[in-house]
Design a protein around this motif. Structure first.
Motif, PDB file in Angstrom:
ATOM      1  N   HIS A 148      -8.199   2.974  16.008  1.00 46.44           N
ATOM      2  CA  HIS A 148      -7.576   2.175  17.069  1.00 46.44           C
ATOM      3  C   HIS A 148      -6.941   0.911  16.493  1.00 46.44           C
ATOM      4  CE1 HIS A 148      -6.837   0.399  20.950  1.00 46.44           C
ATOM      5  NE2 HIS A 148      -7.675  -0.602  20.701  1.00 46.44           N
ATOM      6  N   ILE A 149      -7.632   0.248  15.579  1.00 41.24           N
ATOM      7  CA  ILE A 149      -7.078  -0.951  14.940  1.00 41.24           C
ATOM      8  C   ILE A 149      -5.817  -0.586  14.148  1.00 41.24           C
ATOM      9  CG2 ILE A 149      -7.482  -2.752  13.201  1.00 41.24           C
ATOM     10  CD1 ILE A 149     -10.483  -2.659  14.041  1.00 41.24           C
ATOM     11  N   ILE A 150      -5.870   0.515  13.424  1.00 42.60           N
ATOM     12  CA  ILE A 150      -4.715   0.949  12.621  1.00 42.60           C
ATOM     13  C   ILE A 150      -3.528   1.264  13.519  1.00 42.60           C
ATOM     14  CG2 ILE A 150      -3.835   2.827  11.172  1.00 42.60           C
ATOM     15  CD1 ILE A 150      -6.633   2.859   9.824  1.00 42.60           C
ATOM     16  N   HIS A 151      -3.750   2.027  14.582  1.00 43.71           N
ATOM     17  CA  HIS A 151      -2.646   2.393  15.473  1.00 43.71           C
ATOM     18  C   HIS A 151      -2.061   1.171  16.178  1.00 43.71           C
ATOM     19  CE1 HIS A 151      -3.971   6.864  15.738  1.00 43.71           C
ATOM     20  NE2 HIS A 151      -3.099   6.665  14.759  1.00 43.71           N
ATOM     21  N   THR A 152      -2.930   0.270  16.608  1.00 39.40           N
ATOM     22  CA  THR A 152      -2.460  -0.957  17.247  1.00 39.40           C
ATOM     23  C   THR A 152      -1.643  -1.781  16.258  1.00 39.40           C
ATOM     24  OG1 THR A 152      -4.395  -0.987  18.699  1.00 39.40           O
ATOM     25  CG2 THR A 152      -3.169  -3.045  18.475  1.00 39.40           C
ATOM     26  N   GLY A 212      -2.819  -2.888   5.482  1.00 35.38           N
ATOM     27  CA  GLY A 212      -1.448  -2.384   5.384  1.00 35.38           C
ATOM     28  C   GLY A 212      -1.381  -1.023   4.713  1.00 35.38           C
ATOM     29  N   LEU A 213      -2.158  -0.848   3.647  1.00 36.48           N
ATOM     30  CA  LEU A 213      -2.191   0.454   2.967  1.00 36.48           C
ATOM     31  C   LEU A 213      -2.786   1.523   3.886  1.00 36.48           C
ATOM     32  CD1 LEU A 213      -3.287  -0.662  -0.613  1.00 36.48           C
ATOM     33  CD2 LEU A 213      -1.007   0.077   0.123  1.00 36.48           C
ATOM     34  N   THR A 216      -2.292   6.328   7.220  1.00 34.59           N
ATOM     35  CA  THR A 216      -2.514   6.972   8.519  1.00 34.59           C
ATOM     36  C   THR A 216      -1.203   7.473   9.105  1.00 34.59           C
ATOM     37  OG1 THR A 216      -4.453   5.602   8.937  1.00 34.59           O
ATOM     38  CG2 THR A 216      -3.421   6.624  10.859  1.00 34.59           C
ATOM     39  N   PHE A 217      -0.180   6.630   9.067  1.00 33.64           N
ATOM     40  CA  PHE A 217       1.119   7.051   9.578  1.00 33.64           C
ATOM     41  C   PHE A 217       1.625   8.258   8.787  1.00 33.64           C
ATOM     42  CE2 PHE A 217       5.714   7.198   9.686  1.00 33.64           C
ATOM     43  CZ  PHE A 217       5.991   7.055  11.034  1.00 33.64           C
ATOM     44  N   ALA A 218       1.501   8.202   7.457  1.00 31.91           N
ATOM     45  CA  ALA A 218       1.988   9.292   6.606  1.00 31.91           C
ATOM     46  C   ALA A 218       1.253  10.595   6.915  1.00 31.91           C
ATOM     47  CB  ALA A 218       1.827   8.929   5.138  1.00 31.91           C
ATOM     48  N   ASP A 219      -0.065  10.528   7.100  1.00 29.65           N
ATOM     49  CA  ASP A 219      -0.835  11.745   7.421  1.00 29.65           C
ATOM     50  C   ASP A 219      -0.394  12.336   8.748  1.00 29.65           C
ATOM     51  OD1 ASP A 219      -2.287  11.502   5.085  1.00 29.65           O
ATOM     52  OD2 ASP A 219      -4.065  10.647   6.055  1.00 29.65           O
ATOM     53  N   GLU A 220      -0.222  11.481   9.747  1.00 30.29           N
ATOM     54  CA  GLU A 220       0.182  11.964  11.062  1.00 30.29           C
ATOM     55  C   GLU A 220       1.605  12.503  11.038  1.00 30.29           C
ATOM     56  OE1 GLU A 220      -0.638   8.644  13.651  1.00 30.29           O
ATOM     57  OE2 GLU A 220      -2.807   8.930  13.455  1.00 30.29           O
ATOM     58  N   CYS A 257      11.899   3.937  11.710  1.00 31.39           N
ATOM     59  CA  CYS A 257      10.864   4.603  10.921  1.00 31.39           C
ATOM     60  C   CYS A 257       9.940   3.545  10.317  1.00 31.39           C
ATOM     61  CB  CYS A 257      11.511   5.433   9.821  1.00 31.39           C
ATOM     62  SG  CYS A 257      10.341   6.120   8.626  1.00 31.39           S
ATOM     63  N   LEU A 258       8.657   3.626  10.612  1.00 29.60           N
ATOM     64  CA  LEU A 258       7.702   2.646  10.100  1.00 29.60           C
ATOM     65  C   LEU A 258       7.720   2.590   8.573  1.00 29.60           C
ATOM     66  CD1 LEU A 258       5.454   0.582  10.692  1.00 29.60           C
ATOM     67  CD2 LEU A 258       3.830   2.487  10.569  1.00 29.60           C
TER      68      LEU A 258
END
Length: 195
Positions: A9-13, A53-54, A59-63, A103-104
């Motif tokens: 949740h912290i990462i997605h936020t 940040g890493l 997480t973004f890359a995996d998703e 793109c993030l």
């Protein structure tokens, strides 16, 4: 929330805020306030903003990799249609965020690659993995005779990634999908010479 859920949740936020404001302008307190978790929770999961940040990148890359897998390995479609479906999701994403995010990974690359070697390397690894997926799709399209057999799939995949990321940036600036549409048109008709 479980430990995993809180961290995620912290990462997605954080990813959402970073997508809007950039990494440098996104403070830990803003992430915690938006996530509704205490400061101690952040430091329980991440030793620093750098580590956070890493984790956002990973997480973004995996998703995103899961999304690429679903689209580019969809054997019910031709390889060319898979690429079109990939681009269509980009149009949908850009219009749904009203041209504010893009793109993030691309955004972070522009912001951080020249400032931090660890971020640069991680972002390069992500881009390289996407490029490999595009390359395989293009190779498969050549095998089925759907695109020009003379193009180099490695070069075409690299051009696809670089050109698409640039088109996304221009679309953010213009607040229009026109640059993205133009890139897709040129990529298919001029680069791939679809048969």
């Amino acid at each position: 929330m479980s430990t995993y859920d809180t961290r995620t949740h912290i990462i997605h936020t954080g990813a959402d805020l970073i997508g809007q404001k950039g990494f440098g302008a996104t403070g830990i307190n803003a992430v915690l306030t938006a996530a509704g978790v205490p400061k101690g929770s952040f430091y329980h999961y991440f030793s620093s903003k750098h580590e956070f940040g890493l984790a956002v990148i990973d997480t973004f890359a995996d998703e995103y990799d899961t999304k690429l897998e679903r689209i580019l390995n969809d054997t019910s479609r031709s390889c060319v249609d898979r690429l079109r479906a990939y681009f269509d999701t980009g149009f949908e994403t850009m219009t749904s965020c009203e041209y504010t995010r893009g793109c993030l990974i691309g955004n972070l690359g522009q912001e951080l690659a020249g400032q931090n070697e660890a971020f640069r390397q991680r972002l390069d690894t992500v881009f390289a993995s996407w490029e490999k997926r595009f390359e395989q799709c293009l190779r498969d399209a050549q095998k089925t005779g759907d695109i020009n057999p003379d193009i180099d799939p490695t070069d075409a995949a690299s051009f696809l990634l670089s050109g698409w990321e640039g088109a996304i940036l221009r679309s953010k600036v213009l607040k229009s999908t026109e640059p993205m549409e133009r890139f897709v048109r040129v990529f298919f008709m001029q680069c791939l010479t679809i048969r």
